[in-house]
Enzyme design. Structure first.
Site, mmCIF file in Angstrom:
data_model
loop_
_atom_site.group_PDB
_atom_site.id
_atom_site.type_symbol
_atom_site.label_atom_id
_atom_site.label_comp_id
_atom_site.label_asym_id
_atom_site.label_seq_id
_atom_site.Cartn_x
_atom_site.Cartn_y
_atom_site.Cartn_z
ATOM 1 N N GLU A 55 0.826 -1.204 0.000
ATOM 2 C CA GLU A 55 0.000 0.000 0.000
ATOM 3 C C GLU A 55 0.866 1.263 0.000
ATOM 4 O O GLU A 55 0.585 2.234 -0.700
ATOM 5 C CB GLU A 55 -0.926 0.001 1.225
ATOM 6 C CG GLU A 55 -1.860 -1.183 1.306
ATOM 7 C CD GLU A 55 -1.308 -2.332 2.131
ATOM 8 O OE1 GLU A 55 -2.072 -2.954 2.875
ATOM 9 O OE2 GLU A 55 -0.084 -2.612 2.032
ATOM 10 N N THR A 163 14.215 -43.712 -8.053
ATOM 11 C CA THR A 163 14.880 -42.426 -7.860
ATOM 12 C C THR A 163 16.383 -42.502 -8.084
ATOM 13 O O THR A 163 17.044 -41.478 -8.176
ATOM 14 C CB THR A 163 14.627 -41.893 -6.443
ATOM 15 O OG1 THR A 163 15.227 -42.793 -5.493
ATOM 16 C CG2 THR A 163 13.138 -41.784 -6.161
ATOM 17 N N ALA A 164 16.910 -43.706 -8.139
ATOM 18 C CA ALA A 164 18.347 -43.893 -8.327
ATOM 19 C C ALA A 164 18.607 -45.347 -8.685
ATOM 20 O O ALA A 164 17.751 -46.226 -8.473
ATOM 21 C CB ALA A 164 19.117 -43.517 -7.059
ATOM 22 N N MET A 165 19.797 -45.599 -9.198
ATOM 23 C CA MET A 165 20.222 -46.974 -9.421
ATOM 24 C C MET A 165 20.517 -47.627 -8.071
ATOM 25 O O MET A 165 20.608 -46.944 -7.043
ATOM 26 C CB MET A 165 21.477 -47.008 -10.303
ATOM 27 C CG MET A 165 21.333 -46.280 -11.637
ATOM 28 S SD MET A 165 20.020 -46.962 -12.683
ATOM 29 C CE MET A 165 20.744 -48.537 -13.129
ATOM 30 N N ARG A 186 12.966 -24.065 -5.344
ATOM 31 C CA ARG A 186 13.875 -23.699 -4.255
ATOM 32 C C ARG A 186 13.786 -22.209 -3.943
ATOM 33 O O ARG A 186 13.747 -21.805 -2.783
ATOM 34 C CB ARG A 186 15.319 -24.047 -4.645
ATOM 35 C CG ARG A 186 15.651 -25.527 -4.637
ATOM 36 C CD ARG A 186 17.117 -25.742 -4.973
ATOM 37 N NE ARG A 186 17.518 -27.139 -4.853
ATOM 38 C CZ ARG A 186 18.772 -27.572 -4.978
ATOM 39 N NH1 ARG A 186 19.735 -26.698 -5.240
ATOM 40 N NH2 ARG A 186 19.054 -28.850 -4.848
ATOM 41 N N THR A 198 21.511 -38.024 2.452
ATOM 42 C CA THR A 198 21.678 -37.246 1.224
ATOM 43 C C THR A 198 22.933 -36.385 1.299
ATOM 44 O O THR A 198 23.659 -36.240 0.310
ATOM 45 C CB THR A 198 20.439 -36.364 0.984
ATOM 46 O OG1 THR A 198 19.292 -37.202 0.825
ATOM 47 C CG2 THR A 198 20.615 -35.513 -0.265
ATOM 48 N N ASP A 202 25.672 -36.969 -1.529
ATOM 49 C CA ASP A 202 25.717 -35.975 -2.611
ATOM 50 C C ASP A 202 26.411 -34.666 -2.264
ATOM 51 O O ASP A 202 26.722 -33.888 -3.170
ATOM 52 C CB ASP A 202 24.288 -35.658 -3.080
ATOM 53 C CG ASP A 202 23.549 -36.880 -3.579
ATOM 54 O OD1 ASP A 202 24.216 -37.813 -4.064
ATOM 55 O OD2 ASP A 202 22.305 -36.905 -3.483
ATOM 56 N N LEU A 206 22.104 -26.990 -1.849
ATOM 57 C CA LEU A 206 20.757 -26.592 -1.433
ATOM 58 C C LEU A 206 20.543 -25.080 -1.529
ATOM 59 O O LEU A 206 19.925 -24.474 -0.659
ATOM 60 C CB LEU A 206 20.445 -27.081 -0.007
ATOM 61 C CG LEU A 206 20.462 -28.594 0.218
ATOM 62 C CD1 LEU A 206 19.999 -28.916 1.634
ATOM 63 C CD2 LEU A 206 19.604 -29.341 -0.789
#
Length: 370
Positions: A55, A163-165, A186, A198, A202, A206
């Site tokens: 405003e 989701t993965a091998m 994100r 994770t 990995d 993030l």
């Protein structure tokens, strides 16, 4: 002014509000349009906490707002925060009518702003395009009403649900367009949460990598035994990196703090950090929207406890085979009667992948429905 005209100008205000999607946390996204004699004379949106509210910005863009109608996506505030009350600013400017999309869920405001405007002789209309306004600020609304963040889990899977091998290799299941879309998820999140598995597998950053201005999300790791390496990538990035644990090891905690992490001890449940306590803690940290980027164990636990409001699943046109890793670890599911049912909200193609948006059939609050 007709209902059609009100909806038209409110749609413009909502479009403005959405421009603050990546920057307003922990504040809500708010837009304002000033109209006089059916002509827009000023507009603005809230950009960042501590800066002018929508405003105030709109009024600063016009010389004379006396007799105008203000279209605001959220009830104008009536209390002194980092900035003066918007109600007082509208009254002083001589606004004759205020159209609001929705009442503010903040207990400090909640209806008081509307009453203050009315008592000053201003005509007030509330509820125009309310559903759109609710959708724009689901996280803020949920935090204000339930002391919980809006929780969205992002998952990527193959056509056969992997989701993965089996080796954990997962880069990349989806294409570049889907991965760019994840960066936008994100960017609009107040925080991103992952699990220690994770982090160890990995070493994720993030952070949100988008071209727009963005308030980088808080990074959160659930780490029961404080096994996060002090060399973890996220601790070296600007912004906050949190570790939530139930471990009592003071030496590990000190080393992680020296590395750049904030470490918080939370209650334990079944040998792990209590996930409900995590959600309450993050709401206390003013987290509106929480994005989950985690593996099957944490996603399974969150699903089992009903703590996720929305699932965004990117499905790639590939097959990873029956030895690959699934989306959820749910050892308690033995019978069809135990299955977890989700409701499909949206499906669209992103590059070569499908983006599927689901919600649990039972939600905690009507505002959480898209």
């Amino acid at each position: 002014m007709s209902v059609t005209h009100d909806a038209f100008y409110m749609a413009k205000a909502l479009h403005l509000a959405a421009k603050g999607r990546y920057t307003t946390a922990p504040n809500p996204r708010v837009g304002c349009v000033l109209v006089k004699d059916d002509v827009i004379i000023g507009e603005g949106y809230h950009v960042q906490a501590g800066l002018g509210h929508a405003e105030v910005v709109a009024l600063s863009n016009t010389l004379d707002a006396k007799g105008a109608t203000a279209y605001v996506t959220l009830e104008p505030c009536s209390h002194q925060g980092r900035t003066p009350p918007c109600c007082d600013v509208l009254i002083k400017a001589g606004i004759s009518r205020v159209v609001v999309a929705m009442q503010d869920p903040n207990p400090l405001v909640s209806g008081r702003g509307l009453e203050k405007l009315k008592s000053s002789g201003i005509e007030v209309c509330c509820g125009v395009l309310q559903e759109d306004a609710l959708a724009l600020n689901r996280g803020f609304i949920k935090r204000m009403t339930l002391n919980l963040p809006f929780v969205r889990s992002k998952l990527a899977m193959s056509l056969d649900g992997r989701t993965a091998m089996a080796s954990r290799e997962s880069q990349w299941i989806t294409g570049t367009e889907a991965r760019a879309d994840v960066q936008r998820l994100r960017a609009e999140s107040s925080a991103i949460l992952t699990g220690i598995n994770t982090v160890l597998a990995d070493d994720p950053a993030l952070n949100a990598r988008v071209d727009d201005d963005v308030l980088q999300p808080v990074r959160v790791v659930l780490d029961t035994h404080l096994n996060t390496p002090v060399t973890a990538k996220m601790a070296k990035l600007p912004g906050r990196s949190l570790i939530l644990t139930c471990a009592q090891d003071q030496k590990k905690q000190y080393l992680l703090q020296q590395a750049g992490f904030e470490v918080y001890q939370l209650p334990e449940k079944n040998g792990q950090v209590d996930l409900s306590a995590v959600m309450n803690f993050l709401a206390g940290q003013q987290i509106n929207e929480l994005l989950i980027e985690a593996g099957s164990v944490l996603n399974g636990a969150l699903l089992d406890e009903g703590l996720v409001d929305e699932y965004v699943i990117y499905m790639a046109p590939c097959i990873l085979g029956d030895q690959g890793r699934g989306l959820f670890v749910l050892p308690g599911l033995q019978l069809m009667a135990d299955k977890k049912q989700l409701k499909l909200l949206d499906v669209r193609q992103v590059g070569s992948d499908l983006k599927l948006t689901y919600t649990p059939y039972i939600t905690r609050h009507p505002c959480l429905q898209a």
